[in-house]
Structures are given as C-alpha cells and as structure tokens.
Design a protein around this motif. Structure first.
Motif, PDB file in Angstrom:
ATOM      1  N   GLU A 107     -34.916   4.731  56.673  1.00 16.30           N
ATOM      2  CA  GLU A 107     -36.314   5.033  56.381  1.00 16.30           C
ATOM      3  C   GLU A 107     -36.447   5.854  55.107  1.00 16.30           C
ATOM      4  OE1 GLU A 107     -38.040   6.883  59.880  1.00 16.30           O
ATOM      5  OE2 GLU A 107     -39.184   5.052  60.239  1.00 16.30           O
ATOM      6  N   LEU A 108     -35.574   6.844  54.929  1.00 20.00           N
ATOM      7  CA  LEU A 108     -35.642   7.688  53.744  1.00 20.00           C
ATOM      8  C   LEU A 108     -35.373   6.893  52.473  1.00 20.00           C
ATOM      9  CD1 LEU A 108     -33.867  10.942  55.003  1.00 20.00           C
ATOM     10  CD2 LEU A 108     -36.304  10.624  54.542  1.00 20.00           C
ATOM     11  N   ILE A 109     -34.423   5.976  52.552  1.00 16.24           N
ATOM     12  CA  ILE A 109     -34.130   5.156  51.376  1.00 16.24           C
ATOM     13  C   ILE A 109     -35.282   4.216  51.071  1.00 16.24           C
ATOM     14  CG2 ILE A 109     -32.664   3.273  50.538  1.00 16.24           C
ATOM     15  CD1 ILE A 109     -30.292   4.666  51.914  1.00 16.24           C
ATOM     16  N   GLU A 110     -35.807   3.560  52.096  1.00 12.00           N
ATOM     17  CA  GLU A 110     -36.826   2.535  51.885  1.00 12.00           C
ATOM     18  C   GLU A 110     -38.214   3.103  51.600  1.00 12.00           C
ATOM     19  OE1 GLU A 110     -36.430   0.228  55.432  1.00 12.00           O
ATOM     20  OE2 GLU A 110     -34.342  -0.299  54.969  1.00 12.00           O
ATOM     21  N   LYS A 111     -38.525   4.284  52.163  1.00 13.66           N
ATOM     22  CA  LYS A 111     -39.870   4.835  52.008  1.00 13.66           C
ATOM     23  C   LYS A 111     -39.960   5.940  50.958  1.00 13.66           C
ATOM     24  CE  LYS A 111     -41.248   3.768  56.770  1.00 13.66           C
ATOM     25  NZ  LYS A 111     -41.747   4.298  58.060  1.00 13.66           N
ATOM     26  N   VAL A 112     -38.831   6.585  50.654  1.00 16.27           N
ATOM     27  CA  VAL A 112     -38.870   7.714  49.721  1.00 16.27           C
ATOM     28  C   VAL A 112     -37.999   7.470  48.492  1.00 16.27           C
ATOM     29  CG1 VAL A 112     -38.432  10.181  49.424  1.00 16.27           C
ATOM     30  CG2 VAL A 112     -39.357   9.334  51.595  1.00 16.27           C
ATOM     31  N   ALA A 113     -36.705   7.268  48.708  1.00 12.49           N
ATOM     32  CA  ALA A 113     -35.772   7.200  47.571  1.00 12.49           C
ATOM     33  C   ALA A 113     -36.092   6.049  46.619  1.00 12.49           C
ATOM     34  CB  ALA A 113     -34.337   7.095  48.089  1.00 12.49           C
ATOM     35  N   VAL A 142     -24.338  11.145  52.758  1.00 12.52           N
ATOM     36  CA  VAL A 142     -25.245  10.545  51.779  1.00 12.52           C
ATOM     37  C   VAL A 142     -25.885  11.687  51.001  1.00 12.52           C
ATOM     38  CG1 VAL A 142     -27.271   9.098  51.376  1.00 12.52           C
ATOM     39  CG2 VAL A 142     -25.722   8.584  53.286  1.00 12.52           C
ATOM     40  N   VAL A 143     -25.770  11.637  49.692  1.00 11.26           N
ATOM     41  CA  VAL A 143     -26.383  12.648  48.833  1.00 11.26           C
ATOM     42  C   VAL A 143     -27.629  12.049  48.185  1.00 11.26           C
ATOM     43  CG1 VAL A 143     -26.113  14.044  46.757  1.00 11.26           C
ATOM     44  CG2 VAL A 143     -24.222  13.862  48.378  1.00 11.26           C
ATOM     45  N   PHE A 144     -28.768  12.661  48.429  1.00  8.52           N
ATOM     46  CA  PHE A 144     -30.012  12.254  47.766  1.00  8.52           C
ATOM     47  C   PHE A 144     -30.192  13.160  46.561  1.00  8.52           C
ATOM     48  CE2 PHE A 144     -30.648  10.631  52.047  1.00  8.52           C
ATOM     49  CZ  PHE A 144     -31.198   9.383  51.799  1.00  8.52           C
ATOM     50  N   GLY A 145     -30.003  12.617  45.378  1.00 12.54           N
ATOM     51  CA  GLY A 145     -30.041  13.417  44.169  1.00 12.54           C
ATOM     52  C   GLY A 145     -28.719  13.290  43.431  1.00 12.54           C
ATOM     53  N   ASP A 146     -28.388  14.297  42.652  1.00 12.82           N
ATOM     54  CA  ASP A 146     -27.177  14.306  41.845  1.00 12.82           C
ATOM     55  C   ASP A 146     -26.008  14.817  42.684  1.00 12.82           C
ATOM     56  OD1 ASP A 146     -25.119  14.696  40.022  1.00 12.82           O
ATOM     57  OD2 ASP A 146     -26.426  15.487  38.458  1.00 12.82           O
ATOM     58  N   LEU A 147     -24.947  14.028  42.783  1.00 12.76           N
ATOM     59  CA  LEU A 147     -23.773  14.407  43.560  1.00 12.76           C
ATOM     60  C   LEU A 147     -23.172  15.719  43.072  1.00 12.76           C
ATOM     61  CD1 LEU A 147     -21.623  13.625  45.719  1.00 12.76           C
ATOM     62  CD2 LEU A 147     -20.413  12.396  43.909  1.00 12.76           C
ATOM     63  N   ASN A 148     -23.318  16.010  41.786  1.00 10.08           N
ATOM     64  CA  ASN A 148     -22.686  17.180  41.194  1.00 10.08           C
ATOM     65  C   ASN A 148     -23.585  18.408  41.122  1.00 10.08           C
ATOM     66  OD1 ASN A 148     -20.211  15.735  40.483  1.00 10.08           O
ATOM     67  ND2 ASN A 148     -21.506  14.662  39.002  1.00 10.08           N
ATOM     68  N   VAL A 149     -24.821  18.298  41.603  1.00 10.60           N
ATOM     69  CA  VAL A 149     -25.754  19.422  41.575  1.00 10.60           C
ATOM     70  C   VAL A 149     -26.157  19.739  43.006  1.00 10.60           C
ATOM     71  CG1 VAL A 149     -27.978  20.279  40.758  1.00 10.60           C
ATOM     72  CG2 VAL A 149     -26.606  18.760  39.310  1.00 10.60           C
ATOM     73  N   ASP A 150     -25.870  20.963  43.432  1.00 10.06           N
ATOM     74  CA  ASP A 150     -26.078  21.320  44.830  1.00 10.06           C
ATOM     75  C   ASP A 150     -27.526  21.740  45.085  1.00 10.06           C
ATOM     76  OD1 ASP A 150     -25.541  21.812  47.489  1.00 10.06           O
ATOM     77  OD2 ASP A 150     -24.820  23.849  47.145  1.00 10.06           O
ATOM     78  N   LYS A 153     -33.714  19.246  45.029  1.00 10.24           N
ATOM     79  CA  LYS A 153     -34.993  19.242  44.320  1.00 10.24           C
ATOM     80  C   LYS A 153     -35.529  17.837  44.049  1.00 10.24           C
ATOM     81  CE  LYS A 153     -37.456  21.294  40.435  1.00 10.24           C
ATOM     82  NZ  LYS A 153     -37.355  22.175  39.241  1.00 10.24           N
ATOM     83  N   PRO A 154     -34.734  16.907  43.504  1.00 11.49           N
ATOM     84  CA  PRO A 154     -35.292  15.562  43.271  1.00 11.49           C
ATOM     85  C   PRO A 154     -35.740  14.881  44.562  1.00 11.49           C
ATOM     86  CG  PRO A 154     -33.224  15.869  42.078  1.00 11.49           C
ATOM     87  CD  PRO A 154     -33.349  17.017  43.023  1.00 11.49           C
ATOM     88  N   PHE A 155     -34.945  15.061  45.616  1.00 13.69           N
ATOM     89  CA  PHE A 155     -35.270  14.424  46.892  1.00 13.69           C
ATOM     90  C   PHE A 155     -36.552  14.997  47.479  1.00 13.69           C
ATOM     91  CE2 PHE A 155     -34.779  14.822  51.583  1.00 13.69           C
ATOM     92  CZ  PHE A 155     -35.057  13.503  51.901  1.00 13.69           C
ATOM     93  N   ILE A 156     -36.656  16.333  47.531  1.00 11.13           N
ATOM     94  CA  ILE A 156     -37.839  16.932  48.149  1.00 11.13           C
ATOM     95  C   ILE A 156     -39.080  16.650  47.311  1.00 11.13           C
ATOM     96  CG2 ILE A 156     -38.892  19.060  48.977  1.00 11.13           C
ATOM     97  CD1 ILE A 156     -36.211  20.141  49.591  1.00 11.13           C
ATOM     98  N   THR A 157     -38.931  16.618  45.990  1.00  8.79           N
ATOM     99  CA  THR A 157     -40.070  16.272  45.143  1.00  8.79           C
ATOM    100  C   THR A 157     -40.596  14.876  45.492  1.00  8.79           C
ATOM    101  OG1 THR A 157     -39.251  17.660  43.339  1.00  8.79           O
ATOM    102  CG2 THR A 157     -40.840  15.949  42.770  1.00  8.79           C
ATOM    103  N   GLY A 158     -39.689  13.916  45.625  1.00 10.40           N
ATOM    104  CA  GLY A 158     -40.096  12.571  46.027  1.00 10.40           C
ATOM    105  C   GLY A 158     -40.655  12.531  47.427  1.00 10.40           C
ATOM    106  N   LEU A 159     -40.029  13.288  48.343  1.00 10.14           N
ATOM    107  CA  LEU A 159     -40.499  13.319  49.726  1.00 10.14           C
ATOM    108  C   LEU A 159     -41.894  13.927  49.808  1.00 10.14           C
ATOM    109  CD1 LEU A 159     -39.992  12.840  52.700  1.00 10.14           C
ATOM    110  CD2 LEU A 159     -38.670  14.964  52.775  1.00 10.14           C
ATOM    111  N   HIS A 160     -42.161  14.966  49.016  1.00  9.10           N
ATOM    112  CA  HIS A 160     -43.493  15.571  49.016  1.00  9.10           C
ATOM    113  C   HIS A 160     -44.533  14.597  48.479  1.00  9.10           C
ATOM    114  CE1 HIS A 160     -42.310  20.111  49.294  1.00  9.10           C
ATOM    115  NE2 HIS A 160     -41.767  19.368  50.228  1.00  9.10           N
ATOM    116  N   ARG A 161     -44.164  13.810  47.491  1.00 13.29           N
ATOM    117  CA  ARG A 161     -45.100  12.803  46.982  1.00 13.29           C
ATOM    118  C   ARG A 161     -45.423  11.783  48.075  1.00 13.29           C
ATOM    119  NH1 ARG A 161     -42.766  10.177  41.768  1.00 13.29           N
ATOM    120  NH2 ARG A 161     -44.698   8.964  42.000  1.00 13.29           N
ATOM    121  N   TYR A 162     -44.400  11.375  48.825  1.00 11.70           N
ATOM    122  CA  TYR A 162     -44.625  10.441  49.931  1.00 11.70           C
ATOM    123  C   TYR A 162     -45.557  11.063  50.969  1.00 11.70           C
ATOM    124  CZ  TYR A 162     -43.821   7.923  54.272  1.00 11.70           C
ATOM    125  OH  TYR A 162     -44.009   7.245  55.452  1.00 11.70           O
TER     126      TYR A 162
END
Length: 247
Positions: A107-113, A142-150, A153-162
């Motif tokens: 769901e997260l991949i299909e509706k948000v990512a 599964v890492v949502f965002g940059d694998l090298n940045v802990d 932020k990118p994921f929650i920003t997209g999730l908030h838009r959803y």
C-alpha cells in the motif's frame, strides 16, 4: 493542567480521528485511519514533524517477492523474535507484523512512494546494517528514501501529501494538554493549547491516537512501565553512556 475542562476552551474543532504527533508513527496512524474511511486531524507541538530513522522490516510483500527477495515462513520469524525476547514479547503484536506488514508495504509503495516520487530500496545481503539483527539474517528491510541518509524526511513529506489529498489535516504548534473522557471513561477528545496559549477542544468521536514518542525522560512513566534495569539506563547517565561506549 488537570483542572482544565472543555468549558475553558475558546475554540472547538471536530474530526473523525485525532492523531497526536506528526512523526513516523503518527503519520502511519493517520494513513491507517484513512484506509479505514476516516478523516484524521494530526496535531504536533513542534513547528514541523520529526523524521528520524529510514527503514523498516516488511515480510512477503508482493513488491519484495517480485523484486526477487525470498519468501519467508512468518511462523519461523515469529518464533525467532519471541525466543530472542526471552519469551517476553507480545506475540499478538508480532503476529500483526508477520502477517500484515507485507500488505502495508504494498500500500505504501502504490499509494505514497510511486505517486509522490518517494524513492525506496530493498535491503539485501550487501546493503543491510549489521545493527539490525533481523535484517542481517532475513532480507526484510525496505528503506523509503535515501539508503545512506538516516531520516524519513522524503517519505513523511510524501505521506503527508497523501494524507492531505485524502481529507487529512495537519496543525503544528498545537500541544495536547489533557484527554477528555465521557462518563464511561472512553476518550472522546483532547484539550489542546495553540501557539498563543489559547485552549482548543478537539472532539474526535471515532478515536484519539497518541503517537508522541519515547518517555525516557518521564520518571513516573519509567517507574510504572519499565524494569529497574531499564530505568537505570535512562536515569544514570554513566551507565547509559558506558553501555553505548561498549558497543
């Protein structure tokens, strides 16, 4: 302040579900509320959301399997986690993760990512962090965002838009002060204070979800819910620091 009542509030808001905290857990709670047909209001005492961490474990999602990751026996993972907790874990919570996390990942991949341009990567034997013991033995990460940045932020920003696109609302610099209960003890809302100190009553007939993070600095909660050993890790800085230095 325990003496505050709804009569002290200068404004009343109504929502289906109130979520306190706009970080990872609060955002996921709001996401779940939307899947259940509710429109959530999310409040946070800060000026923006917290976004620590960048990965989670999911089991047997369709996307993971299609990417060539192995299919696991959920019971095997359940037994492993239960044994490593010395039989102290809540098996019902672990079972929810083992049998439902895959569908949530899809769901997260299909509706948000995918719709909101959030990158994601599956952790493999070459990319897992040894600190994540489960992911070191099973390729479930599964890492949502940059694998090298802990950070998420990118994921929650997209999730908030959803969430906003599906009827949810965010209000920052709003602090939850007191839960409001009816005569049966059921929580029906929250008394909050805004940035100007005004009291606001939020009525949430379908539920209030508290997602406010750790209580490591709350001595009363530590004493009520944690063993003496865990309390010492938080209250005696020399023990806490020496523990991590040893790591």
């Amino acid at each position: 302040e325990p003496s505050r009542t709804p009569d002290d509030c200068t404004e009343t808001l109504t929502c289906d579900v109130l979520v306190i905290g706009a970080g990872v857990s609060g955002s996921m709670a709001a996401f779940g509320a939307i899947q259940g047909g509710a429109k959530p209001l999310i409040i946070d005492k800060h000026t923006t959301f917290h976004f620590g961490g960048n990965g989670a474990s999911f089991i047997n999602s369709r996307h993971q399997l299609e990417a060539g990751l192995p299919e696991y026996d959920p019971f095997e993972l359940l037994y492993k986690q239960f044994n490593e907790s010395q039989s102290r874990a809540d098996m019902a919570l672990l079972a929810d993760w083992a049998f439902q996390s895959g569908a949530i990942c899809d769901e997260l991949i299909e509706k948000v990512a995918d719709p909101y341009g959030v990158p994601y990567v599956y952790k493999t034997e070459d990319s897992f962090d040894q600190a994540y013991e489960l992911q070191a033995n099973y390729m479930t990460g599964v890492v949502f965002g940059d694998l090298n940045v802990d950070n998420y932020k990118p994921f929650i920003t997209g999730l908030h838009r959803y969430i906003e696109d599906n009827g949810g609302e965010f209000r920052y610099q709003v602090r939850a002060e007191k839960l409001v209960q009816d005569e049966t003890g059921r929580v029906t809302g929250v008394i909050c204070s805004d940035a100007d100190g005004n009291l606001v009553l939020v009525e949430a007939p379908k539920g209030v979800i508290v997602c406010t993070g750790s209580y490591g600095h709350d001595q009363k909660m530590l004493q009520a819910f944690c063993s003496p050993m865990v309390q010492r890790l938080f209250t005696e800085s020399n023990i806490y620091n020496s523990y991590f230095d040893a790591e």
